[in-house]
Design a protein around this motif. Sequence first.
Motif, PDB file in Angstrom:
ATOM      1  N   PRO A 167       0.794  -1.215  -0.137  1.00 30.22           N
ATOM      2  CA  PRO A 167      -0.088  -0.054   0.122  1.00 30.22           C
ATOM      3  C   PRO A 167       0.862   1.405  -0.013  1.00 30.22           C
ATOM      4  O   PRO A 167       1.892   1.419   0.654  1.00 30.22           O
ATOM      5  CB  PRO A 167      -0.817   0.010   1.260  1.00 30.22           C
ATOM      6  N   ILE A 168       0.560   2.310  -0.753  1.00 31.39           N
ATOM      7  CA  ILE A 168       1.340   3.516  -0.760  1.00 31.39           C
ATOM      8  C   ILE A 168      -0.225   4.854  -0.706  1.00 31.39           C
ATOM      9  O   ILE A 168      -0.948   4.368  -0.862  1.00 31.39           O
ATOM     10  CB  ILE A 168       1.685   3.857  -1.928  1.00 31.39           C
ATOM     11  N   ALA A 169       0.572   5.749  -0.087  1.00 33.06           N
ATOM     12  CA  ALA A 169      -0.335   6.925  -0.102  1.00 33.06           C
ATOM     13  C   ALA A 169      -0.735   7.422  -1.352  1.00 33.06           C
ATOM     14  O   ALA A 169       0.144   7.208  -2.309  1.00 33.06           O
ATOM     15  CB  ALA A 169       0.210   8.127   0.848  1.00 33.06           C
ATOM     16  N   SER A 170      -1.779   7.973  -1.551  1.00 30.86           N
ATOM     17  CA  SER A 170      -2.283   8.309  -2.789  1.00 30.86           C
ATOM     18  C   SER A 170      -1.486   9.550  -3.432  1.00 30.86           C
ATOM     19  O   SER A 170      -1.141  10.605  -2.642  1.00 30.86           O
ATOM     20  CB  SER A 170      -3.661   8.937  -2.863  1.00 30.86           C
ATOM     21  N   LEU A 183      -9.192  15.420  -2.724  1.00 26.89           N
ATOM     22  CA  LEU A 183      -8.413  13.809  -2.152  1.00 26.89           C
ATOM     23  C   LEU A 183      -7.895  14.021  -1.151  1.00 26.89           C
ATOM     24  O   LEU A 183      -7.832  12.860  -0.469  1.00 26.89           O
ATOM     25  CB  LEU A 183      -7.591  13.505  -3.480  1.00 26.89           C
ATOM     26  N   MET A 184      -7.164  14.947  -0.815  1.00 29.38           N
ATOM     27  CA  MET A 184      -6.432  15.045   0.708  1.00 29.38           C
ATOM     28  C   MET A 184      -7.384  14.826   1.738  1.00 29.38           C
ATOM     29  O   MET A 184      -7.121  14.135   2.818  1.00 29.38           O
ATOM     30  CB  MET A 184      -5.470  16.439   0.661  1.00 29.38           C
ATOM     31  N   GLY A 226     -10.667   9.098   5.846  1.00 31.82           N
ATOM     32  CA  GLY A 226     -10.918   7.823   5.571  1.00 31.82           C
ATOM     33  C   GLY A 226     -12.480   7.802   4.949  1.00 31.82           C
ATOM     34  O   GLY A 226     -13.039   6.641   4.798  1.00 31.82           O
ATOM     35  N   GLU A 227     -12.829   8.714   4.578  1.00 27.21           N
ATOM     36  CA  GLU A 227     -14.279   8.848   3.910  1.00 27.21           C
ATOM     37  C   GLU A 227     -14.268  10.075   2.928  1.00 27.21           C
ATOM     38  O   GLU A 227     -13.405  11.172   3.053  1.00 27.21           O
ATOM     39  CB  GLU A 227     -15.339   9.144   4.820  1.00 27.21           C
ATOM     40  N   GLN A 228     -15.166  10.223   2.060  1.00 26.04           N
ATOM     41  CA  GLN A 228     -15.450  11.194   1.167  1.00 26.04           C
ATOM     42  C   GLN A 228     -16.237  12.258   1.987  1.00 26.04           C
ATOM     43  O   GLN A 228     -17.073  12.206   2.382  1.00 26.04           O
ATOM     44  CB  GLN A 228     -16.407  10.776  -0.009  1.00 26.04           C
ATOM     45  N   VAL A 229     -15.379  13.473   1.612  1.00 23.44           N
ATOM     46  CA  VAL A 229     -16.026  14.751   2.305  1.00 23.44           C
ATOM     47  C   VAL A 229     -16.493  15.814   1.433  1.00 23.44           C
ATOM     48  O   VAL A 229     -17.653  15.967   1.542  1.00 23.44           O
ATOM     49  CB  VAL A 229     -14.974  15.568   3.222  1.00 23.44           C
ATOM     50  N   LEU A 230     -15.725  16.068   0.362  1.00 25.62           N
ATOM     51  CA  LEU A 230     -16.197  16.699  -0.810  1.00 25.62           C
ATOM     52  C   LEU A 230     -16.451  15.978  -1.958  1.00 25.62           C
ATOM     53  O   LEU A 230     -15.898  14.806  -1.952  1.00 25.62           O
ATOM     54  CB  LEU A 230     -15.072  17.879  -1.269  1.00 25.62           C
ATOM     55  N   PRO A 231     -17.672  16.117  -2.660  1.00 22.63           N
ATOM     56  CA  PRO A 231     -18.056  15.263  -3.864  1.00 22.63           C
ATOM     57  C   PRO A 231     -16.960  15.133  -4.963  1.00 22.63           C
ATOM     58  O   PRO A 231     -16.329  16.269  -5.364  1.00 22.63           O
ATOM     59  CB  PRO A 231     -19.068  15.811  -4.292  1.00 22.63           C
ATOM     60  N   ALA A 246     -14.152   0.463  -5.854  1.00 20.34           N
ATOM     61  CA  ALA A 246     -12.616   0.418  -5.603  1.00 20.34           C
ATOM     62  C   ALA A 246     -12.523   1.039  -4.366  1.00 20.34           C
ATOM     63  O   ALA A 246     -11.804   0.755  -3.372  1.00 20.34           O
ATOM     64  CB  ALA A 246     -11.645   1.041  -6.816  1.00 20.34           C
ATOM     65  N   VAL A 247     -13.328   2.177  -4.101  1.00 25.14           N
ATOM     66  CA  VAL A 247     -13.305   3.039  -2.817  1.00 25.14           C
ATOM     67  C   VAL A 247     -14.030   2.328  -1.699  1.00 25.14           C
ATOM     68  O   VAL A 247     -13.826   2.296  -0.472  1.00 25.14           O
ATOM     69  CB  VAL A 247     -13.474   4.482  -3.021  1.00 25.14           C
TER      70      VAL A 247
END
Length: 239
Positions: A34-37, A195-196, A202-207, A217-218
């Motif tokens: 695993p790597i950071a995005s 994305l940050m 650990g969850e979607q904040v902005l669309p 995948a997410v």
Amino acid sequence: MSPEPTPPGASADVLPGRRFEPDLRSMTRINLRPIASPMPLGFFSLGIASVLTACLQLGVLAEEARTAVALCVLPAFLLQFLVGMLAFGARDVIAATLMSVFAGSWLAFALVTAGGVPQGARVLGVLNLAFLCFGILMAAVTPPKRALWLVIVVSLPRWAATGLAGLTGAQWLTHAAGGLGLLVALVAGYAAFALMLEDMRGEQVLPIGRSGPAHTAVEGDLAVQLRNLERQAGVRRTL
């Protein structure tokens, strides 16, 4: 003459004289690191470089600043190239291809602009029109990743305007390309920030607008992530 024993993992009803390979699936292990995005870095680099070139095209920065702008844009090549390589390692061919091509575009712009080579503007014009063709193909395969898709879509008219401005020398096209460059920076900055936030919380904040496989995948579980893993690039025998 006694028959040869059946090797472990092979079927016992194999015809005599036929070659066979044992079933190695139960002994196969696939290790993923695993790597950071890397995508926020790629989008932020794109946005900052776009602001600099847009200011040059809009006349906010004088022509004497062309070399300085080229040198300031040059690090965007290194950063986006790094993002592309990390995206290849994360098995995201769309993000890797897009970021690597953006890296190449910044390198070409920096070298030609800083070098002040003859016919440089016309050559960059042709190059931008070539990027336009590339972008159309990328936009056709990227819709499930709305953030990437939107960055590509807003980059298409900018590539077109920059390319035609380089070939014709029309000042209004140069100004239009500068305005579109600021739009690219705005969209890329939003995508990077979203994305940050998503990665940190650990969850979607902005669309972001993921759909299809990108959404799965997410949101999907580990079983979904591992589906058809043996057929993906880097795992299968040939690409």
